[in-house]
Write an enzyme that holds these catalytic residues in place. Structure first.
Site, mmCIF file in Angstrom:
data_model
loop_
_atom_site.group_PDB
_atom_site.id
_atom_site.type_symbol
_atom_site.label_atom_id
_atom_site.label_comp_id
_atom_site.label_asym_id
_atom_site.label_seq_id
_atom_site.Cartn_x
_atom_site.Cartn_y
_atom_site.Cartn_z
ATOM 1 N N ASP A 193 5.824 -8.262 5.313
ATOM 2 C CA ASP A 193 5.565 -8.228 3.874
ATOM 3 C C ASP A 193 5.597 -9.671 3.371
ATOM 4 O O ASP A 193 6.668 -10.230 3.182
ATOM 5 C CB ASP A 193 6.634 -7.386 3.186
ATOM 6 C CG ASP A 193 6.543 -7.397 1.663
ATOM 7 O OD1 ASP A 193 5.521 -7.854 1.122
ATOM 8 O OD2 ASP A 193 7.520 -6.962 1.022
ATOM 9 N N GLU B 270 4.416 -14.158 -5.104
ATOM 10 C CA GLU B 270 4.390 -12.737 -5.464
ATOM 11 C C GLU B 270 5.788 -12.152 -5.559
ATOM 12 O O GLU B 270 6.071 -11.317 -6.430
ATOM 13 C CB GLU B 270 3.565 -11.950 -4.434
ATOM 14 C CG GLU B 270 3.268 -10.502 -4.830
ATOM 15 C CD GLU B 270 4.316 -9.500 -4.392
ATOM 16 O OE1 GLU B 270 4.216 -8.317 -4.795
ATOM 17 O OE2 GLU B 270 5.251 -9.873 -3.649
ATOM 18 N N GLU B 271 6.662 -12.564 -4.672
ATOM 19 C CA GLU B 271 8.000 -11.976 -4.627
ATOM 20 C C GLU B 271 8.886 -12.406 -5.795
ATOM 21 O O GLU B 271 9.925 -11.789 -6.033
ATOM 22 C CB GLU B 271 8.698 -12.361 -3.305
ATOM 23 C CG GLU B 271 8.015 -11.827 -2.049
ATOM 24 C CD GLU B 271 8.196 -10.327 -1.857
ATOM 25 O OE1 GLU B 271 8.874 -9.694 -2.698
ATOM 26 O OE2 GLU B 271 7.670 -9.808 -0.866
ATOM 27 N N ASP C 260 -1.352 -5.433 0.445
ATOM 28 C CA ASP C 260 0.096 -5.587 0.553
ATOM 29 C C ASP C 260 0.597 -4.535 1.534
ATOM 30 O O ASP C 260 -0.197 -3.916 2.238
ATOM 31 C CB ASP C 260 0.759 -5.457 -0.826
ATOM 32 C CG ASP C 260 1.998 -6.330 -0.961
ATOM 33 O OD1 ASP C 260 2.851 -6.294 -0.053
ATOM 34 O OD2 ASP C 260 2.137 -7.035 -1.978
ATOM 35 N N HIS D 28 11.534 -5.233 3.241
ATOM 36 C CA HIS D 28 12.514 -6.172 2.693
ATOM 37 C C HIS D 28 13.775 -6.242 3.552
ATOM 38 O O HIS D 28 14.894 -6.372 3.046
ATOM 39 C CB HIS D 28 12.850 -5.840 1.237
ATOM 40 C CG HIS D 28 11.807 -6.330 0.284
ATOM 41 N ND1 HIS D 28 12.055 -6.562 -1.055
ATOM 42 C CD2 HIS D 28 10.495 -6.634 0.462
ATOM 43 C CE1 HIS D 28 10.951 -6.998 -1.643
ATOM 44 N NE2 HIS D 28 10.002 -7.036 -0.745
#
Length: 353
Positions: free
Chosen positions: A179, A211-212, A234, A321
């Site tokens: 990711d 993005e995070e 994604d 994550h």
């Protein structure tokens, strides 16, 4: 199809914690330069590989290059590091884990990146805490003093789990940061493949920063490119993980193919077009449902300028994550084929819809 797996492995091996993406963006720039007509960068650090910039119809592809992790906030008198999270990190997962610090130095117009080994310190009180915060973590690099640690590490340096790509059964791969380096890989490979197959629309493949954490990369790219539509790539939760629940957003399997998002944020016409391409190419599709926001760069791109129609194509992922995310090479390859087919189906003079 000739998919360059080695390039994805290189992206995974190169740390790019959100806010410090430059080293991996250099990898993207070097790779895209081999097939793109232009390679653009901007003030926030995006790399956009452009195929046929003269085409009237522009399709923006977004896959973010940043990964979750930490940044050093403090070095104490004993040489231990304290950190702040960058992105959706679960700090508990880093207690007792091998860690790496990426130290940046700039001299004579060149940035050098040095890797420093460390571990997430195992503290008895921390193990007993119900909720562990990022500021609770202590990173031990083996230093005996602040002065010794400061020779190798500075405030602001990136910190992340020290996990490298590992092959699993059934042609699956495990690593931190799938990711969304898998998504960044997909958009570049799709643009390259579409170029080889004679696509006539303008392709703007953007390895996105931030993005995070901030969404800054997607905003800058969409504002500058002004695309007719955008495909966001994604990852999404695979419901076939041990604690997966298909009732949450849909039944998603590793190896089951690309995932299209059904949401008020995504465009039905683009989804239909992707569905037609998939049917023509024999690519299986899976579907997820988002009641509102998609929590991807698509949410930012959609609301840029006068608005940009988006579709979200996702790669099934287990253990998102974490430092042991798991994906399927088959899904990654089929995402590339789907998007390349979409681009080839888009006439350079045609409306995207």
């Amino acid at each position: 199809m000739d998919m360059d797996r080695g390039f994805l492995l290189k992206l995974l091996d190169t740390v790019s914690v959100s806010g410090n993406e430059e080293a991996n963006q250099q990898n993207a720039l070097a790779y895209a330069s081999a097939f793109a007509d232009e390679c653009r960068t901007d003030a926030v650090g995006n790399v956009i590989a452009v195929v046929d910039p003269q085409a009237k119809r522009r399709v923006l592809l977004c896959g973010h290059m940043d990964e979750i992790g930490f940044r050093v906030t403090h070095i104490d008198e004993k040489g231990f590091l304290r950190v702040q999270k960058a992105g959706g990190v679960n700090p508990k997962l880093y207690i007792g884990a091998p860690m790496q610090v990426i130290h940046e130095t700039f001299a004579d117009g060149k940035t050098t990146y040095t890797r420093v080994n460390g571990v997430g310190a195992v503290l008895e009180d921390l193990l007993k805490k119900e909720e562990v915060k990022d500021t609770d973590l202590v990173i031990d690099i083996g230093a005996d003093s602040r002065e010794e640690a400061q020779k190798l590490v500075s405030v602001g340096d990136s910190v992340c789990a020290d996990t490298q790509p590992r092959a699993l059964l059934n042609d699956r791969i495990s690593c931190r940061a799938l990711d969304d380096k898998a998504g960044a890989f997909v958009i570049l490979e799709a643009a390259r493949l579409a170029r080889e197959r004679g696509a006539s629309c303008g392709i703007y493949a953007n390895t996105v920063v931030g993005e995070e954490t901030t969404g800054r990369g997607a905003y800058f790219a969409a504002s500058n490119v002004k695309p007719d539509c955008a495909i966001i790539v994604d990852v999404t939760w695979a419901s076939d993980a041990p604690d997966g629940d298909p009732a949450q957003t849909g039944e998603i399997r590793l190896g089951g193919g690309p995932v299209l998002c059904l949401s008020g944020m995504t465009d039905k016409a683009l989804n239909r077009r992707l569905g037609s391409v998939a049917a023509e190419k024999g690519i299986p599709l899976q579907y997820e449902v988002a009641g509102g926001r998609t929590y991807t760069d698509g949410d930012t791109v959609l609301k840029t300028a006068a608005g940009v129609p988006i579709a979200l194509v996702s790669i099934p992922l287990r253990y998102m994550h974490s430092s042991v995310e798991v994906a399927s090479w088959k899904d990654i390859e089929q995402c590339i084929e789907l998007i390349a087919g979409f681009l080839c189906d888009m006439d350079g003079e045609d409306a995207a819809r």
